[in-house]
Scaffold this motif. Structure first.
Motif, short mmCIF file in Angstrom:
data_model
loop_
_atom_site.label_atom_id
_atom_site.label_comp_id
_atom_site.label_asym_id
_atom_site.label_seq_id
_atom_site.Cartn_x
_atom_site.Cartn_y
_atom_site.Cartn_z
N THR A 179 -2.87 -5.16 3.16
CA THR A 179 -1.35 -4.16 2.56
C THR A 179 -0.21 -3.82 1.83
O THR A 179 0.34 -3.91 1.32
CB THR A 179 -1.10 -3.34 4.02
OG1 THR A 179 -0.75 -4.49 4.99
CG2 THR A 179 -1.77 -2.42 5.03
N GLY A 203 1.78 -0.37 12.32
CA GLY A 203 3.08 -0.85 12.84
C GLY A 203 3.21 0.95 13.07
O GLY A 203 3.10 1.37 13.84
N ASN A 204 3.59 1.59 12.37
CA ASN A 204 3.85 3.04 12.64
C ASN A 204 2.40 4.01 12.87
O ASN A 204 2.51 5.08 13.21
CB ASN A 204 5.00 3.62 11.78
CG ASN A 204 5.78 4.23 12.13
OD1 ASN A 204 6.35 4.54 12.74
ND2 ASN A 204 7.19 4.30 10.69
N PHE A 205 1.40 3.88 12.83
CA PHE A 205 0.18 4.10 13.06
C PHE A 205 -0.13 5.07 11.46
O PHE A 205 -1.25 6.03 12.07
CB PHE A 205 0.29 4.80 14.30
CG PHE A 205 -1.48 5.25 15.02
CD1 PHE A 205 -2.08 4.50 15.36
CD2 PHE A 205 -1.22 6.35 14.95
CE1 PHE A 205 -2.86 5.05 16.54
CE2 PHE A 205 -2.69 6.74 15.73
CZ PHE A 205 -3.54 5.69 15.72
N GLY A 206 0.95 4.70 10.58
CA GLY A 206 0.60 5.94 9.58
C GLY A 206 -0.88 5.77 9.19
O GLY A 206 -1.92 6.67 8.72
N ASP A 207 -1.08 4.52 8.53
CA ASP A 207 -2.63 3.90 8.10
C ASP A 207 -3.50 4.54 8.51
O ASP A 207 -4.41 5.07 8.52
CB ASP A 207 -2.20 2.40 7.24
CG ASP A 207 -2.86 2.14 5.95
OD1 ASP A 207 -2.98 3.74 5.69
OD2 ASP A 207 -2.94 1.11 6.14
N ASP A 264 9.13 -2.89 2.99
CA ASP A 264 8.56 -2.20 1.45
C ASP A 264 8.59 -0.29 1.49
O ASP A 264 8.77 0.01 0.62
CB ASP A 264 7.06 -2.49 2.76
CG ASP A 264 6.40 -3.76 2.30
OD1 ASP A 264 7.07 -4.69 1.65
OD2 ASP A 264 5.51 -4.06 2.81
N PHE A 314 0.97 -1.47 0.24
CA PHE A 314 -0.02 -0.25 -0.23
C PHE A 314 0.36 1.15 0.06
O PHE A 314 0.73 2.13 -0.26
CB PHE A 314 -1.02 -0.23 1.18
CG PHE A 314 -0.42 0.35 3.06
CD1 PHE A 314 0.22 -0.48 2.26
CD2 PHE A 314 -0.83 1.58 2.46
CE1 PHE A 314 0.63 0.50 4.48
CE2 PHE A 314 -0.09 2.14 3.67
CZ PHE A 314 0.98 1.48 5.03
N LYS A 315 2.04 1.03 -0.15
CA LYS A 315 3.14 2.16 0.33
C LYS A 315 3.11 3.22 -1.21
O LYS A 315 3.23 4.54 -0.74
CB LYS A 315 4.54 1.74 1.30
CG LYS A 315 3.87 1.37 2.54
CD LYS A 315 5.29 1.17 3.17
CE LYS A 315 5.13 1.14 4.40
NZ LYS A 315 4.72 -0.15 4.76
C1 LIG Z 1 4.09 -0.77 6.03
C2 LIG Z 1 3.15 -1.90 6.43
C3 LIG Z 1 2.08 -1.45 7.42
C4 LIG Z 1 2.42 -1.12 8.57
O1 LIG Z 1 1.53 0.76 7.86
P1 LIG Z 1 1.76 1.67 9.19
O2 LIG Z 1 1.37 3.07 8.34
O3 LIG Z 1 2.97 2.07 9.46
O4 LIG Z 1 0.93 1.71 10.70
C5 LIG Z 1 1.72 -2.73 7.00
N1 LIG Z 1 1.17 -3.80 6.62
C6 LIG Z 1 2.04 -3.33 5.75
C7 LIG Z 1 2.22 -4.62 4.44
C8 LIG Z 1 3.00 -2.76 5.29
O5 LIG Z 1 4.25 -2.11 4.45
#
Ligand SMILES: *Cc1c(COP(=O)(O)O)cnc(C)c1O
Length: 464
Positions: free
Chosen positions: A409, A255-259, A143, A111-112
């Motif tokens: 994601t 993870g980092n709470f961005g999404d 990722d 998703f990044k």
């Molecule tokens: C980066 C990532 C996440 C976590 O997203 P955050 O925005 O950091 O919470 C989850 N799944 C995948 C596959 C990612 O690459």
């Protein structure tokens, strides 16, 4: 639109400066001073729009007058034209009212790409207008690096240096980075671990004199523009299942709470979201805060969902800023204490967090079991991060009449190990990556030594 720092001391900036700045000078993160809001009628009127058209509606108020409308439109169109699915972010039905939102049709299959494809274009545009150059430096355990490189490879005003721990990322992930042979792309394989890579980046941001006047820019998720781009797919998904006329729920592998923070913002902007589920792996600081008001750093655990292996979720500070009434001094104090010791949020603040989010922490065994279970039920293969999201969605779902959408994601091909552990066959790489293992790689293996890394960067940057 102005942007302010969560720690209250850095100067207010406009979008274009926030885009290039990354972290605020007081150590805080930039957030919009006021959030744009949309009425139900307005959101409903977007139902027939393409993904790119919708993205323009959502993003425009944040960019404000920093970029001309026609340029912004063009960059958004180009960004989402790169995606391999005509719907850009298609929904797949797993069961009654249960959906996954496939966010992995971009160039690096995670998703990044949604944010980083746009970020590279926006940065390049602003730098061109100013006649400036920027050096992007980042550390990756997976990722982010490949998505950032894909997003910047065509930029004429950027050089990008991505550090990864030598021999400690998967071959697919490494090759997605090292086979991009553009002359502004540099992969550094550091003889160290991920923390060493991150420390190098931090030290380099703190003292940029090694660049002799050039400046560093950040592409990690503290960059506001990434959050902004991620708000869009909450709107697109809700519209696709009957919003805004009915509420929807989301579960987000975090993870980092961005999404998930982007989902929270979508809700604040007027989208009827009745539930937000934070799904974590065993690195569960967020689950511990939400369920028990325990904000303490745990030990970093390596899991089968490596993109969520994180001890501290940096974007959580953006949420704390809101629940503390946007009091920068209070956040400064809280984050200073958190550096040294575990902290608890004030009771009333924590209550607000609890009302906003549900959460679950999922271990590796349950991740594999969920992959197997969903495949047996539906024939649909989940990647491990998404599996954690689906597990949390099923456990926390409050009202089954409300559609529950889990963000998918990553594509399962990126993470074969848990798929195989679940007793299933790992899928083939999609066509545009089918020759990935034959492509030429380029990378520099460097000692775990700041001077070597900075020397490498200084001697390879383009000075325009
Ligand atoms: C980066 C990532 C996440 C976590 O997203 P955050 O925005 O950091 O919470 C989850 N799944 C995948 C596959 C990612 O690459």
């Amino acid at each position: 639109m102005n942007y302010i720092s969560t720690r209250g001391q850095a100067p207010k900036l406009k979008f274009a400066d926030v885009l290039l700045a990354g972290l605020a000078s007081d150590g805080g993160l930039y957030v919009p001073e006021t959030l744009p809001t949309f009425s139900q009628e307005e959101i409903a009127s977007w139902a027939g729009l393409s993904y790119a058209e919708l993205a323009y509606k959502v993003i425009k108020p944040f960019v404000d007058d920093c970029i001309q409308d026609a340029d912004l439109k063009r960059m958004i169109d180009e960004t989402y034209a790169v995606f391999k699915h005509s719907a850009v972010a298609p929904l797949k039905e797993l069961g009654s009212n249960e959906w996954v939102l496939e966010l992995f049709h971009g160039p690096t299959l995670a998703f990044k790409d949604f944010a980083l494809q746009l970020l590279g274009r926006l940065m390049d545009h602003v730098l061109a207008e100013r006649g400036e150059r920027l050096v992007i430096m980042g550390a990756t355990s997976g990722d982010t690096g490949s998505a950032a490189i894909e997003g910047c490879r065509h930029s004429e005003h950027l050089d990008i240096f991505i550090l990864h721990p030598h021999n400690r990322v998967s071959e697919v992930q490494r090759r997605q980075m090292t086979t991009i042979l553009a002359d502004n792309v540099f992969n550094i394989a550091l003889e160290g671990n991920f923390d060493d890579c991150q420390q190098m980046v931090k030290d380099s941001f703190a003292d940029q004199s090694f660049l002799n006047g050039l400046k560093l820019g950040a592409v990690n998720s503290i960059n506001w523009a990434r959050i902004m781009a991620q708000i869009v797919y909450y709107f697109s998904a809700a519209l696709a299942v009957g919003g805004p006329h009915r509420p929807v729920a989301f579960s987000v592998p975090t993870g980092n709470f961005g999404d998930i923070f982007a989902g929270y913002l979508a809700k604040q902007m007027g989208l009827p979201i009745s539930q937000l589920v934070v799904a974590t792996n065993r690195n569960d600081i967020l689950h511990r805060v939400i369920s028990g008001n325990d904000m303490s750093k745990g030990e970093l655990v390596h899991t089968l969902s490596p993109s969520m292996d994180i001890m501290v979720s940096s974007n959580f500070e953006r949420l704390l800023f809101d629940v503390y009434g946007r009091d920068g001094a209070a956040i400064r104090d809280l984050m200073d204490r958190f550096k040294k010791e575990p902290v608890h949020l004030e009771q009333s603040r924590w209550q607000q967090v609890r009302e906003l989010f549900d959460s679950l922490s999922v271990d590796d065994e349950t991740t594999c079991a969920t992959i197997a279970e969903v495949f047996a039920e539906t024939g649909y293969l989940l990647d491990p991060h998404t599996a954690i999201g689906v597990k949390a969605a099923r456990s926390c779902w409050r009202d089954k009449s409300v559609p529950m959408i889990t963000l998918a994601t990553a594509h399962p091909v990126k993470f074969p190990e848990p798929v195989v552990k679940a007793g299933l066959v790992s899928p083939q790489l999609p066509e545009h990556l089918s020759d990935l293992f034959e492509r030429e790689e380029r990378l520099a293996v460097l000692d775990n030594d700041l001077a070597s890394v900075q020397g490498f960067i200084a001697s390879h940057v383009h000075r325009g």
